[in-house]
Design a protein around this motif. Sequence first.
Motif, mmCIF file in Angstrom:
data_model
loop_
_atom_site.group_PDB
_atom_site.id
_atom_site.type_symbol
_atom_site.label_atom_id
_atom_site.label_comp_id
_atom_site.label_asym_id
_atom_site.label_seq_id
_atom_site.Cartn_x
_atom_site.Cartn_y
_atom_site.Cartn_z
ATOM 1 N N PRO A 1 0.809 -1.214 0.000
ATOM 2 C CA PRO A 1 0.000 0.000 0.000
ATOM 3 C C PRO A 1 0.849 1.273 0.000
ATOM 4 N N THR A 2 0.235 2.332 -0.520
ATOM 5 C CA THR A 2 0.863 3.652 -0.612
ATOM 6 C C THR A 2 -0.018 4.685 0.068
ATOM 7 N N LEU A 3 0.537 5.438 0.997
ATOM 8 C CA LEU A 3 -0.200 6.525 1.622
ATOM 9 C C LEU A 3 -0.320 7.697 0.654
ATOM 10 N N LYS A 4 -1.521 8.224 0.506
ATOM 11 C CA LYS A 4 -1.777 9.396 -0.316
ATOM 12 C C LYS A 4 -2.556 10.405 0.536
ATOM 13 N N HIS A 5 -2.399 11.676 0.289
ATOM 14 C CA HIS A 5 -1.391 12.391 -0.486
ATOM 15 C C HIS A 5 -0.689 13.282 0.533
ATOM 16 N N TYR A 6 0.591 13.216 0.642
ATOM 17 C CA TYR A 6 1.369 13.819 1.720
ATOM 18 C C TYR A 6 1.878 15.199 1.288
ATOM 19 N N LEU A 7 1.288 16.276 1.726
ATOM 20 C CA LEU A 7 0.682 16.556 3.017
ATOM 21 C C LEU A 7 -0.175 17.803 2.879
ATOM 22 N N ALA A 8 -1.206 17.945 3.755
ATOM 23 C CA ALA A 8 -2.045 19.153 3.815
ATOM 24 C C ALA A 8 -2.669 19.460 2.463
ATOM 25 N N TYR A 9 -3.247 18.421 1.864
ATOM 26 C CA TYR A 9 -3.882 18.543 0.554
ATOM 27 C C TYR A 9 -5.380 18.355 0.752
ATOM 28 N N GLY A 10 -6.144 19.406 0.476
ATOM 29 C CA GLY A 10 -7.583 19.312 0.659
ATOM 30 C C GLY A 10 -8.345 20.310 -0.175
ATOM 31 N N ASN A 11 -7.787 20.719 -1.310
ATOM 32 C CA ASN A 11 -8.508 21.575 -2.250
ATOM 33 C C ASN A 11 -8.077 21.222 -3.663
ATOM 34 N N GLU A 12 -9.034 21.212 -4.574
ATOM 35 C CA GLU A 12 -8.742 20.993 -5.997
ATOM 36 C C GLU A 12 -8.528 22.309 -6.725
ATOM 37 N N THR A 13 -9.126 23.366 -6.228
ATOM 38 C CA THR A 13 -8.937 24.684 -6.831
ATOM 39 C C THR A 13 -7.458 25.066 -6.761
ATOM 40 N N ASP A 14 -6.832 25.207 -7.925
ATOM 41 C CA ASP A 14 -5.409 25.595 -7.995
ATOM 42 C C ASP A 14 -4.525 24.653 -7.181
ATOM 43 N N ARG A 15 -4.835 23.378 -7.201
ATOM 44 C CA ARG A 15 -4.191 22.447 -6.269
ATOM 45 C C ARG A 15 -2.683 22.334 -6.460
ATOM 46 N N ALA A 16 -2.179 22.601 -7.659
ATOM 47 C CA ALA A 16 -0.741 22.463 -7.899
ATOM 48 C C ALA A 16 0.042 23.717 -7.543
ATOM 49 N N VAL A 17 -0.651 24.780 -7.129
ATOM 50 C CA VAL A 17 0.069 26.030 -6.836
ATOM 51 C C VAL A 17 -0.298 26.633 -5.489
ATOM 52 N N THR A 18 -1.331 26.125 -4.824
ATOM 53 C CA THR A 18 -1.688 26.696 -3.528
ATOM 54 C C THR A 18 -0.736 26.199 -2.447
ATOM 55 N N SER A 19 -0.486 27.072 -1.486
ATOM 56 C CA SER A 19 0.410 26.736 -0.379
ATOM 57 C C SER A 19 -0.410 26.605 0.896
ATOM 58 N N SER A 20 -0.433 25.411 1.461
ATOM 59 C CA SER A 20 -1.159 25.166 2.705
ATOM 60 C C SER A 20 -0.339 25.699 3.871
ATOM 61 N N GLN A 21 -0.993 26.469 4.729
ATOM 62 C CA GLN A 21 -0.318 27.090 5.864
ATOM 63 C C GLN A 21 -0.370 26.154 7.068
ATOM 64 N N LEU A 22 0.794 25.650 7.463
ATOM 65 C CA LEU A 22 0.865 24.708 8.575
ATOM 66 C C LEU A 22 1.855 25.207 9.611
#
Length: 968
Positions: A174-195
Amino acid sequence: MVDDDRARPATPSPLLVEDRAPYLDPGLPVEQRARDLLGRLTRTEKVALLHQHSPAVERLGLAPFHTGAEALHGVAWLGTATVFPQPVGLACTWDADLVRRVGEVVGTEVRAKHAADPSVSLNVWAPVVNPLRHPAWGRHEEGWSQDPHVTAWLATAYARGLRGDHPVYWRTVPTLKHYLAYGNETDRAVTSSQLRPRVLHEYELPAYLHPAAAGVVGAVMPSYNLVNGRPNHVAGELLDLLQTHAAHPLLVVSDAAAPGNVVTFERYYDDHVESHAAMLRAGIDSFTDNDADARPTVERVTAALERGLLDEDVVDRAVLRQLELRLRTGELDPGRDPWVVGPDAIDLPAHRALARESVARSVVVLENDGVLPLAPDAVVAVVGPHADRVLHDWYSGTPPYLTGLATALRDRVGAAHVRAADGATRVTLTCTTTGGTVRALPDGTLVADGSAGHDTSLVDVTDWGDGLLTLRQVATDLLWSGAGWVVRADARRVGGWVAQESFRTHRHADGTWSVQHVGTGRWVRVQHDTQGTLVAEAHTPDSAARFTLDIVRSGSQAVAQAVADADVVLVTAGNDPHLHGRETEDRPHLDLPASQLALWRSAAAGPARPVLVVVSSYPYVLPDDLGAAAVVWTSHGGQELGPGLVDVLTGDVEPTGRLAHPWPADASQAGDLLDYDVIAARTTDWYTPAPPRYGLGHGLTYGDVRCTSLTVDAGGAAAGVQDAAPGDPTAPAGPALAAHLRLTNTGTRTAHELVQVYVDAPGHRLPYPHRLVAHTRTTLAPGQDAEVTLTVPVRELAVRDVTRDLWVVEPGEYVLSTGPSSAHATHRAVVHLDGPAVPPRELLGRRVPAASFDTATGIDLVDRTRTAGDAVQVRRGADHGALVLRDCRTAGARTLTLDVARTAPGPASVEVRDATTDALLGAVDVPDGGSRYDWHERTVALVGPVGDVVDLRVTLRGAARLASVRAD
């Protein structure tokens, strides 16, 4: 540079060295065998193994290999396979053993596909463990729970089933997906999650660390997004954090096309050679890019080696992880592999039975005034878009059969007791240019040359909300599709990476209609051929064909007819998993579609008792005036959706489903989709100030279970630093609280109760989560009393002390509560834990990271350098921002040293004040020049006296960036 292939001596054939080659010795540890095998590969061979599709190395017995088979809730995209409920549904079973058994079946069917086609990978890309922070996330269906610990618990069980229990060989990896702080499809490849650190350690990480520590996963996939300004595919610190906690090294596989994104969309590096070297150094082991074409990856990695951007030992580490994974699948030991099955191990009777059990166990009765279970002699109308259809999601397999709700109910109670109507409006469309009615040719091609009233001209229109429609040809029961330019009625379901089966309409001023194919954005026109073929080609509605639309039968008429003589009406509502929320598309809002609410109100207005049956991938905000006799929820359940749902509705199976994802009372509770700081935003069940409509763990039985008392025994437990994180499955028992509950079932049916214990700390110095800390299942017969004791390890009360980077239970009062869900506490007990308090934050002589702030406004977390560290800067669009560092020890300090940089030319400054008195302590201007990674230490003398322990408020202005503060 000397070519590695020329320098390396030829390796003998494995057939000649079998007795001497350690990698062929199954008695040796996997790690030793993999290292020996690595040493026999040339550099060229090793580089070739870094792509998802790696070639064979025949001289060493290695077959062609690729990472990734989709196995989210059944084998997907590989033909017929058993389809189980979506993970968001499986989670509502709250049954780790059941979830493990589902994983075993899915793993077995992956093995069967591999037996039929050896190119099918035994590295499965599941489970998805992103906590379901926000219900608008398009991929909500793929996750398990809003609570990261519930997610970890159930995902670990699923992965354990996929993996199997053999100490050496794995059923699948098994493979864990998706690492890490991913929870939006809008602009998903360019948004920066604030942690910030607390959110990272307390909310995001547990879902990944716990399955990794349990040793049930062998790989991890970074997500498309950035975290604190750094793409996850070059976030070495985050990957190292996971690897450190894993029971064994994890193969790190990139998400599809993500390697290219680092340059093309994120623009984090200037060229692909540099970015590929950075990804490998950060911990990426396998590149999923350019589909099956490995050439760009091989060329880029080879160039990175030749340019000195990459050491070969980094490549070796990546290849070694892959070889270990492959050895675990038994690739080189087929005679010893215990998981080998034949290609016919698909859709077995036991698999079908488990699929039905899984649906029934996942159904949640949200409300019920006694109408459920259905009376045996009741006449039941089943209406709405899910009345008798079973829909697929993107990661579904192809089920061997489908059984809908109405069909299953007829099978259970007899056809005479069931009425059905899907609520679609039946129409004909006549082209104003040709004068012909649209009809379907035998191959499905739609032409505008028919005559009104012909069977091939009838179309059922289903409104999925916000103007999104599907059109189904009545004669063939096939959907209109715009795939391939010509519009045809040839699709059995909505599907595809870009759905081709959805349409919108535009009404012109003269009352005529034009039709838009949503997948291409083109409008339908009629060709000037002999039959008037419909094609999706026009660019505007004005250049599109116009149609008169004649209603043959309205949806409300069909529903009224079905409901007319019914005792109960089951009104189905919910989504099509390919529309209004899926991978690449977040939900437009959290409400039920207006068309479905209208159908509900129409059906509920009659004499039949109305039951709302929601079939969906996610929660909804339901109207306050719904007026339902009962509300029932199920995820899209796969092939046995109808029978499993009927088992619960008729009472053949006691409802045991409980929500693993709260349903908000209103949309504001969910907060901003892009705001990952659940503490500051006060979102999720942990921090929301107002209870959700249905909380975590909510769900009714057909019995009547009540808690009559709760007592908690502290047993000498004390506050203090913890050796393990909350929820760590590998941690020793340690000191614990004992919660004793007395339960009684006053109902007339046996009830299966989910007993839950939550913790709060209202007086805590930090915002403290309202969190589930213990739960268990218990069964009570009618009239039975029982005492249940739940153990709550003290570490479950811990929060992350960001000043010392460790877990700590602070002294003070903790309130343990129990109830039917997180939203309703029936009993509370207070315990007081004594122990050492958290000391002040050491600022004197020590750099305090700005990212470890306690509160902040107008601030973004960003990358300190491309490879490591966090910093802060003024949020885009603001002219300043501020953060507070509480309880800083500054006794005897004379100066402040700030580590500063700038984002752009222009004014940039940082000032520090005493947050209590507002007294200025020091300020600096940020030097001009350099890049955002050019950091400067600026030291200023403290202005005036400073207390021994102070709260510091740091204000950034303009283009300022700040990494740390130190007092001397």
